[in-house]
Design a protein around this motif. Structure first.
Motif, PDB file in Angstrom:
ATOM      1  N   THR A  14     -34.907  58.528 -30.263  1.00  0.00           N
ATOM      2  CA  THR A  14     -35.174  59.420 -31.055  1.00  0.00           C
ATOM      3  C   THR A  14     -34.473  59.040 -32.504  1.00  0.00           C
ATOM      4  O   THR A  14     -33.459  58.630 -32.585  1.00  0.00           O
ATOM      5  N   LEU A  19     -32.892  64.607 -33.317  1.00  0.00           N
ATOM      6  CA  LEU A  19     -31.709  64.918 -32.617  1.00  0.00           C
ATOM      7  C   LEU A  19     -30.860  65.808 -33.138  1.00  0.00           C
ATOM      8  O   LEU A  19     -30.447  66.632 -32.163  1.00  0.00           O
ATOM      9  N   TRP A  27     -29.063  71.549 -26.754  1.00  0.00           N
ATOM     10  CA  TRP A  27     -29.380  70.372 -26.066  1.00  0.00           C
ATOM     11  C   TRP A  27     -30.198  70.704 -24.552  1.00  0.00           C
ATOM     12  O   TRP A  27     -30.260  70.411 -23.789  1.00  0.00           O
ATOM     13  N   HIS A  65     -31.142  56.836 -31.722  1.00  0.00           N
ATOM     14  CA  HIS A  65     -30.521  57.382 -30.464  1.00  0.00           C
ATOM     15  C   HIS A  65     -31.183  57.489 -29.286  1.00  0.00           C
ATOM     16  O   HIS A  65     -32.495  57.570 -29.311  1.00  0.00           O
ATOM     17  N   THR A  67     -31.557  59.276 -25.581  1.00  0.00           N
ATOM     18  CA  THR A  67     -31.111  60.535 -24.749  1.00  0.00           C
ATOM     19  C   THR A  67     -31.762  60.439 -23.284  1.00  0.00           C
ATOM     20  O   THR A  67     -32.708  59.872 -23.081  1.00  0.00           O
ATOM     21  N   LEU A 112     -27.130  62.881 -25.106  1.00  0.00           N
ATOM     22  CA  LEU A 112     -27.021  61.682 -25.778  1.00  0.00           C
ATOM     23  C   LEU A 112     -26.289  60.510 -25.196  1.00  0.00           C
ATOM     24  O   LEU A 112     -25.220  60.895 -24.876  1.00  0.00           O
ATOM     25  N   THR A 115     -26.217  55.407 -29.550  1.00  0.00           N
ATOM     26  CA  THR A 115     -26.338  55.517 -30.703  1.00  0.00           C
ATOM     27  C   THR A 115     -26.242  54.174 -31.365  1.00  0.00           C
ATOM     28  O   THR A 115     -25.385  53.346 -30.979  1.00  0.00           O
TER      29      THR A 115
END
Length: 117
Positions: A14, A19, A27, A65, A67, A112, A115
């Motif tokens: 994402t 995000l 979340w 990112h 997840t 997450l 990154t």
């Protein structure tokens, strides 16, 4: 005795805007798709998610990112696995109009895990 349902681990590459909307949900949910996004596609392995986040999201959004989240396995049976390229390029294709139902079957929180800048 009832326990937690069997779950399947999914991954989602994402960009920063999506995000932030996930963060705003506590979340717990993926945001609605934009008009030009008729399908929500989580992927089935971390390496594929990393490749998209690192090689596509960073180039187009400045950061990418990855997840990880769990979804009720029984619910996921309605979405056949799609091979979108090589043997490990595996996705689920969730129609945008089914995303609220999909979100309701997420077990726990979206995490997450990577990154890239």
């Amino acid at each position: 005795m009832t326990g937690r349902p069997a779950t399947t681990t999914l991954w989602r590459p994402t960009g920063p805007a999506e995000l932030e909307l996930v963060r705003e949900s506590g979340w717990r949910a993926w945001p609605p798709r934009l008009p030009e996004q008729p399908i929500f596609y989580p992927v089935l392995n971390e390496d594929y998610a990393i490749k998209i986040a690192r090689d596509w999201n960073v180039k187009h959004d400045g950061s990418g990112h990855v997840t990880r989240f769990e979804v009720d396995s029984e619910f996921l049976r309605r979405y056949p696995v799609q091979q979108a390229g090589g043997r490990t390029i595996l996705e689920l294709w969730v129609p945008a109009e089914e995303l609220d139902d999909f979100n309701a079957h997420i077990v726990g929180k979206i995490q997450l895990v990577h990154t890239f800048q």
